[in-house]
Design a protein around this motif. Structure first.
Motif, PDB file in Angstrom:
ATOM      1  N   GLY A 178      37.964  35.042  33.829  1.00 38.42           N
ATOM      2  CA  GLY A 178      38.827  35.928  33.106  1.00 38.42           C
ATOM      3  C   GLY A 178      38.168  37.223  32.687  1.00 38.42           C
ATOM      4  N   GLN A 179      36.868  37.370  32.903  1.00 40.78           N
ATOM      5  CA  GLN A 179      36.184  38.576  32.461  1.00 40.78           C
ATOM      6  C   GLN A 179      36.161  39.672  33.515  1.00 40.78           C
ATOM      7  N   HIS A 180      36.630  39.364  34.732  1.00 40.27           N
ATOM      8  CA  HIS A 180      36.650  40.404  35.757  1.00 40.27           C
ATOM      9  C   HIS A 180      37.940  41.221  35.644  1.00 40.27           C
ATOM     10  N   VAL A 181      37.993  42.326  36.376  1.00 46.16           N
ATOM     11  CA  VAL A 181      39.135  43.234  36.299  1.00 46.16           C
ATOM     12  C   VAL A 181      40.387  42.559  36.854  1.00 46.16           C
ATOM     13  N   HIS A 182      41.473  42.693  36.163  1.00 50.49           N
ATOM     14  CA  HIS A 182      42.778  42.245  36.626  1.00 50.49           C
ATOM     15  C   HIS A 182      43.662  43.465  36.724  1.00 50.49           C
TER      16      HIS A 182
ATOM     17  N   GLY B 145      46.310  49.294  24.031  1.00 54.08           N
ATOM     18  CA  GLY B 145      45.081  49.790  24.625  1.00 54.08           C
ATOM     19  C   GLY B 145      44.815  49.378  26.055  1.00 54.08           C
ATOM     20  N   VAL B 146      45.759  48.689  26.695  1.00 55.41           N
ATOM     21  CA  VAL B 146      45.573  48.324  28.104  1.00 55.41           C
ATOM     22  C   VAL B 146      45.547  49.606  28.936  1.00 55.41           C
ATOM     23  N   PRO B 147      44.530  49.794  29.783  1.00 54.35           N
ATOM     24  CA  PRO B 147      44.486  50.994  30.619  1.00 54.35           C
ATOM     25  C   PRO B 147      45.686  51.073  31.560  1.00 54.35           C
ATOM     26  N   VAL B 148      46.225  52.279  31.712  1.00 52.91           N
ATOM     27  CA  VAL B 148      47.365  52.527  32.588  1.00 52.91           C
ATOM     28  C   VAL B 148      46.911  53.509  33.665  1.00 52.91           C
ATOM     29  N   ILE B 149      47.173  53.157  34.922  1.00 55.74           N
ATOM     30  CA  ILE B 149      46.781  54.014  36.048  1.00 55.74           C
ATOM     31  C   ILE B 149      48.048  54.598  36.662  1.00 55.74           C
ATOM     32  N   ARG B 150      48.134  55.918  36.668  1.00 54.82           N
ATOM     33  CA  ARG B 150      49.278  56.610  37.269  1.00 54.82           C
ATOM     34  C   ARG B 150      48.852  57.184  38.612  1.00 54.82           C
TER      35      ARG B 150
ATOM     36  N   PRO C 198      45.337  44.984  32.392  1.00 47.36           N
ATOM     37  CA  PRO C 198      45.066  44.114  31.247  1.00 47.36           C
ATOM     38  C   PRO C 198      44.047  43.044  31.626  1.00 47.36           C
ATOM     39  N   SER C 199      43.379  42.493  30.644  1.00 44.81           N
ATOM     40  CA  SER C 199      42.584  41.299  30.927  1.00 44.81           C
ATOM     41  C   SER C 199      43.584  40.177  31.202  1.00 44.81           C
ATOM     42  N   ARG C 200      43.131  39.160  31.870  1.00 46.54           N
ATOM     43  CA  ARG C 200      44.031  38.033  32.148  1.00 46.54           C
ATOM     44  C   ARG C 200      44.531  37.418  30.832  1.00 46.54           C
ATOM     45  N   GLY C 201      43.617  37.267  29.899  1.00 46.47           N
ATOM     46  CA  GLY C 201      43.988  36.691  28.606  1.00 46.47           C
ATOM     47  C   GLY C 201      45.024  37.527  27.876  1.00 46.47           C
ATOM     48  N   HIS C 202      44.886  38.854  27.951  1.00 41.72           N
ATOM     49  CA  HIS C 202      45.845  39.723  27.264  1.00 41.72           C
ATOM     50  C   HIS C 202      47.231  39.610  27.889  1.00 41.72           C
ATOM     51  N   LEU C 203      47.293  39.634  29.217  1.00 40.81           N
ATOM     52  CA  LEU C 203      48.588  39.509  29.894  1.00 40.81           C
ATOM     53  C   LEU C 203      49.232  38.165  29.580  1.00 40.81           C
ATOM     54  N   GLU C 204      48.455  37.098  29.629  1.00 43.80           N
ATOM     55  CA  GLU C 204      48.987  35.768  29.322  1.00 43.80           C
ATOM     56  C   GLU C 204      49.481  35.707  27.877  1.00 43.80           C
ATOM     57  N   TRP C 205      48.734  36.307  26.954  1.00 44.39           N
ATOM     58  CA  TRP C 205      49.142  36.310  25.546  1.00 44.39           C
ATOM     59  C   TRP C 205      50.461  37.048  25.371  1.00 44.39           C
ATOM     60  N   GLN C 206      50.605  38.221  26.016  1.00 48.93           N
ATOM     61  CA  GLN C 206      51.838  38.996  25.904  1.00 48.93           C
ATOM     62  C   GLN C 206      53.041  38.201  26.434  1.00 48.93           C
ATOM     63  N   ILE C 207      52.850  37.540  27.562  1.00 56.19           N
ATOM     64  CA  ILE C 207      53.955  36.775  28.152  1.00 56.19           C
ATOM     65  C   ILE C 207      54.248  35.527  27.324  1.00 56.19           C
ATOM     66  N   ARG C 208      53.202  34.824  26.909  1.00 62.64           N
ATOM     67  CA  ARG C 208      53.406  33.611  26.098  1.00 62.64           C
ATOM     68  C   ARG C 208      54.153  33.936  24.808  1.00 62.64           C
TER      69      ARG C 208
END
Length: 145
Positions: A1-5, A30-35, A63-73
């Motif tokens: 989970g520490q690698h880039v997602h 604070g999740v980075p957004v790439i345009r 997002p980190s995997r944990g952050h995305l999972e937290w947002q969805i959960r």
């Protein structure tokens, strides 16, 4: 989970449809957004820059995997009729007459019926073995070296 997602543009759009406000909340936290800015995103092969082929609406989130999972959960658990239970599953419950999985059998023998069962156990999944036990062919496995 520490690698880039990377949540690519189409995946981000689909998740936003399922969970309105998800992308805004991720960016706000604070999740980075790439345009798609041609000076920042490009593909190259042997030193030759290739066109991205992406339109100006392309936006990806990192997002980190944990952050995305937290947002969805957080969103799923707020839905009516949803209960998240932390229990060990022994195996799916398969109904041969209906030819479908109808729930899960827990380690203590309790059965939890379900309309949808998702095996998210990863590469250690026992699903190929269960499929064989139920009379189906074992799925073909592909390996990328």
């Amino acid at each position: 989970g520490q690698h880039v997602h990377l949540l690519m543009a189409r995946g981000a759009q689909e998740l936003e449809e399922l969970f309105p406000g998800l992308l805004h909340d991720m960016a706000a936290s604070g999740v980075p957004v790439i345009r798609n800015r041609r000076e920042l995103i490009h593909f190259d092969a042997a030193g030759h820059v290739l066109e991205t082929g992406l339109d100006d609406k392309y936006v990806a989130y990192v997002p980190s995997r944990g952050h995305l999972e937290w947002q969805i959960r957080k969103r799923v658990s707020a839905m009516p009729g949803i209960e998240i239970a932390h229990r060990a599953v022994a195996h799916p419950q398969y109904d041969p007459a209906a030819e479908r999985v109808t729930g899960v059998v827990l380690d203590d023998g309790d059965v939890t019926p379900a309309d949808l069962v998702v095996d998210a156990s990863g590469r250690g999944s026992r699903l190929p073995t269960w499929l064989q036990q139920w009379g189906f062919e074992r799925p073909r496995e592909d390996s990328v070296q």
